[in-house]
Structures are given as C-alpha cells and as structure tokens.
Design a protein around this motif. Structure first.
Motif, PDB file in Angstrom:
ATOM      1  N   ILE A  61       0.852  -1.200   0.000  1.00  0.00           N
ATOM      2  CA  ILE A  61       0.000   0.000   0.000  1.00  0.00           C
ATOM      3  C   ILE A  61       0.885   1.247   0.000  1.00  0.00           C
ATOM      4  N   ALA A  62       1.920   1.236   0.878  1.00  0.00           N
ATOM      5  CA  ALA A  62       2.816   2.406   0.968  1.00  0.00           C
ATOM      6  C   ALA A  62       3.479   2.656  -0.388  1.00  0.00           C
ATOM      7  N   ALA A  63       3.915   1.585  -1.050  1.00  0.00           N
ATOM      8  CA  ALA A  63       4.588   1.746  -2.347  1.00  0.00           C
ATOM      9  C   ALA A  63       3.606   2.243  -3.399  1.00  0.00           C
ATOM     10  N   ALA A  64       2.391   1.671  -3.396  1.00  0.00           N
ATOM     11  CA  ALA A  64       1.400   2.075  -4.411  1.00  0.00           C
ATOM     12  C   ALA A  64       1.035   3.552  -4.257  1.00  0.00           C
ATOM     13  N   LEU A  65       0.957   4.016  -3.011  1.00  0.00           N
ATOM     14  CA  LEU A  65       0.547   5.411  -2.770  1.00  0.00           C
ATOM     15  C   LEU A  65       1.745   6.359  -2.660  1.00  0.00           C
ATOM     16  N   LYS A  66       2.952   5.767  -2.703  1.00  0.00           N
ATOM     17  CA  LYS A  66       4.196   6.554  -2.547  1.00  0.00           C
ATOM     18  C   LYS A  66       4.163   7.391  -1.261  1.00  0.00           C
ATOM     19  N   ILE A  67       3.818   6.718  -0.171  1.00  0.00           N
ATOM     20  CA  ILE A  67       3.821   7.385   1.141  1.00  0.00           C
ATOM     21  C   ILE A  67       4.696   6.577   2.103  1.00  0.00           C
ATOM     22  N   GLY A  68       5.080   7.217   3.204  1.00  0.00           N
ATOM     23  CA  GLY A  68       5.992   6.577   4.144  1.00  0.00           C
ATOM     24  C   GLY A  68       5.304   5.517   4.993  1.00  0.00           C
ATOM     25  N   GLN A  69       6.108   4.626   5.548  1.00  0.00           N
ATOM     26  CA  GLN A  69       5.570   3.595   6.451  1.00  0.00           C
ATOM     27  C   GLN A  69       6.361   3.582   7.753  1.00  0.00           C
ATOM     28  N   VAL A  70       5.647   3.469   8.856  1.00  0.00           N
ATOM     29  CA  VAL A  70       6.293   3.280  10.158  1.00  0.00           C
ATOM     30  C   VAL A  70       5.820   1.927  10.682  1.00  0.00           C
ATOM     31  N   SER A  71       6.775   1.053  10.976  1.00  0.00           N
ATOM     32  CA  SER A  71       6.424  -0.322  11.348  1.00  0.00           C
ATOM     33  C   SER A  71       6.660  -0.594  12.828  1.00  0.00           C
ATOM     34  N   GLU A  72       5.849  -1.501  13.354  1.00  0.00           N
ATOM     35  CA  GLU A  72       5.977  -2.013  14.734  1.00  0.00           C
ATOM     36  C   GLU A  72       5.847  -0.922  15.786  1.00  0.00           C
ATOM     37  N   VAL A  73       4.837  -0.082  15.624  1.00  0.00           N
ATOM     38  CA  VAL A  73       4.601   0.988  16.601  1.00  0.00           C
ATOM     39  C   VAL A  73       4.099   0.383  17.915  1.00  0.00           C
ATOM     40  N   ILE A  74       4.645   0.871  19.032  1.00  0.00           N
ATOM     41  CA  ILE A  74       4.216   0.335  20.333  1.00  0.00           C
ATOM     42  C   ILE A  74       3.511   1.382  21.195  1.00  0.00           C
TER      43      ILE A  74
END
Ligand code: FAD
Length: 304
Positions: free
Chosen positions: A97-110
C-alpha cells in the motif's frame, strides 16, 4: 484526522488483535474507518463505517487483491493513516500500500506520544519517536502493544467487490514448528526476569522449577538476551499461561508480561523492590534478593 483500520481474519475467525487497532486510533484521537476482507456472519463489532469485501470471493489471504480493494477505499475516504497489525498479513500488505501510494511507512509501533509514533530500537533497549516523512502514512502496530477495545459496536457496512485476476494463489496456512515446551499445560511455572542478573544464574531458577516439578518460564528481556529459549517466554509475544502456581523471580510486572500470566491461580513474586508492579497481582510478594532467596527455597522444597 482519519484512519483506515484493516481488520484481519484467520481460517474464518476474526482475530482479536483487530480491536487493538481501535485503541491505537483512539490514542491518535482519529476518526475510524474500517476495512475487512472477511465473513458476513463474523463481522468486527466496531462502531463506524466498515468497507467489507467477501473473503469467499476475494480470498482470506491475498495481498494482491486485498491491496486493490484497500486502494479503492483510500480513494473514497482519503485517510491520513492506513493501519495494520504487524502480523504476517499486515507486513505483507502494508508495504504494498505504501509503495502504491508513494507514502511513508512506520512499522511495529508500540505507543503514540504527542502524535509521534514510538518504535523499539536496539532490541527494545531504546525507543525511537518517529513520523512518516510524508503527510499521509502506513502504520503497523505491534500485537499486544495496545489493549484491545471492547467489541461492542455495530458497524455501518458498505460492501465492496473486485473482479480482478491475481498472480497470487493462496495455498494454505502452515503450523509453526512445534514449541519445545508447552507452558500452557504446566501446573507450576517458575519464571526468570532481568532481576536474575546474568545468564549464569538461570540454572538456579531452573533448579527451583525442578524442585516444584514445574517448568522454567522467562520474561522477554531474558529471552531477547538469549539466556532462555523463546519457547519459554511468558507474555503477549510469548505464551499465555494459567498454572496453579506462578513464581516470578526478578520480574517487574510490565503489562505485556502480566497479560500472559494473570490467569495464574496463585502468584509468588520475589523482588528487591517492594513497590514493583508485580506486587499488584502477586498473592505473596517476597522482598528479597532473588539469588539469596531462590536457592534457599529450592533446598527447603526438596526436603518436603
Ligand atoms: P525489568 O522490567 O527490568 O524488571 C526487573 C525486576 O527485577 C525489577 O522489578 C527489579 O526490581 C527486580 N530486581 C532487580 N534485581 C533483583 C534481585 N537481585 N532480586 C530480585 N529482584 C530484582 N515482556 C514479557 O515479559 N513478555 C512479553 O511477551 C512481552 N511482550 C512485549 C510486547 C511488546 C509490544 C512490548 C512493547 C514489550 C513486551 N514485553 C514483554 C516487554 C515488557 O514491556 C517489559 O520490558 C518486560 O516484561 C520486563 O521484563 P523484566 O520484568 O524481566 O525486567
């Protein structure tokens, strides 16, 4: 702020972690829109709009088709964040999704602090406070980091559908390798926490477990440090146990550990800190140095 929360199913069952997404959204103070490829007789019990696609038609696990469905919803709703649980489903779909929309991703938020996302770093010894470099973003949250919201809402369902060819064929789920120990069946568990001090001290805790005829357990830092195998970890990212006796040795009682052992019938905690949070769930709190108390207790038990 508006967030699109992506529910998850496994073998026709809605996963409980879906409700953790709601708590995450509440921490952001965001309006919630839901998306699910699932089953009509088992919809998420959430308030707000739910875009629903039938898993019988679109497949329960097909990141290619699900991505296209999510993009349809994004086009309609223009959410600020699209949020997944950091599961095999989430970590497959989110980057697509991030690649398709060319937006950033933040993973494993706690955690969310002042609108920033907290992610563990250096084996969870440090925490980083981050935001996507773009205005909009894709987020994955660690399972167990946000307590699940009460499943008592009634969604406003809009069914969506897609007739698309997919290069991906879902073959099936495969069970993970059998755990070397199944703590869920243990009647007595003696667990080692960071307060044990060093790996050389683990056999002392193991000795007490043996004296009781029980199993060794551990908190996550002890497992992360490689002192004890992961199959013995108790907590949200380990096993959920319900023994008759749980002995917590040098364990502070963090919420993620308590979530895994709070169903224990009787809890004994050994801790040098009389105010350690484990005291709130312990039936007996022994304020002592674990390396002095545990060997003495093991000797005593052996004589009984
Ligand atoms: P600490 O919190 O460092 O506590 C050590 C305790 O030992 C202290 O209370 C101290 O007073 C005591 N102590 C020190 N010296 C002595 C001594 N000589 N004698 C007696 N007591 C002593 N944790 C889990 O355990 N399981 C999980 O599944 C898990 N999943 C997590 C998932 C997520 C998403 C996150 C963010 C965290 C997770 N954690 C999990 C980590 C959790 O938040 C805590 O960091 C962890 O439980 C702390 O472990 P601990 O109690 O051993 O260590």
């Amino acid at each position: 702020m508006k967030v699109l929360l992506v529910a998850e199913y496994r073998e026709k069952q809605l996963l409980e972690t879906t409700y953790e997404l709601a708590t995450f959204a509440d921490k952001l103070g965001a309006e919630k829109i839901w998306f699910a490829v699932g089953y009509k007789d088992n919809l998420p019990k959430v308030a707000g709009k739910l875009y629903f696609a039938d898993a019988e038609k679109h497949g329960e696990f097909n990141p290619d088709v699900h991505k296209k469905l999510i993009l349809q919803v994004v086009e309609k709703e223009n959410p600020d964040y699209i949020v997944f649980v950091h599961s095999s489903y989430g970590w497959d779909l989110a980057p697509r999704i991030a690649a398709a929309l060319k937006i950033g991703q933040v993973s494993e938020v706690i955690e969310v602090v002042d609108g920033q996302f907290v992610v563990p770093s250096c084996n969870a010894k440090l925490r980083r406070f981050v935001k996507p470099a773009t205005d909009k973003g894709v987020i994955t949250i660690q399972a167990g980091a946000f307590p699940p919201a009460e499943p008592n809402g009634e969604p406003e369902v809009e069914e969506i559908s897609l007739d698309a060819e997919s290069a991906i064929e879902f073959v099936g789920y495969e069970e993970a390798e059998a755990k070397t120990v199944d703590l869920t069946k243990a009647e007595i568990i003696v667990s080692a926490g960071r307060g044990v001090g060093k790996p050389d001290n683990i056999p002392v805790i193991e000795e007490l477990a043996k004296a009781f005829g029980g199993e060794l357990g551990a908190s996550r830092p002890v497992v992360d440090a490689g002192w004890v195998d992961h199959s013995r970890q108790v907590g949200t990212t380990g096993q959920t146990v319900a023994p008759k006796l749980y002995v917590a040795c040098g364990i502070s009682g963090a919420i993620q550990h308590l979530a895994g052992m709070k169903k224990s019938e009787f809890v004994v905690a050994i801790n040098t800190d009389k105010d350690a949070p484990i005291g709130e769930v312990a039936d007996v709190l022994v304020v002592a140095d674990v390396m002095q108390f545990v060997p003495a207790l093991a000797e005593k038990i052996k004589t009984i």
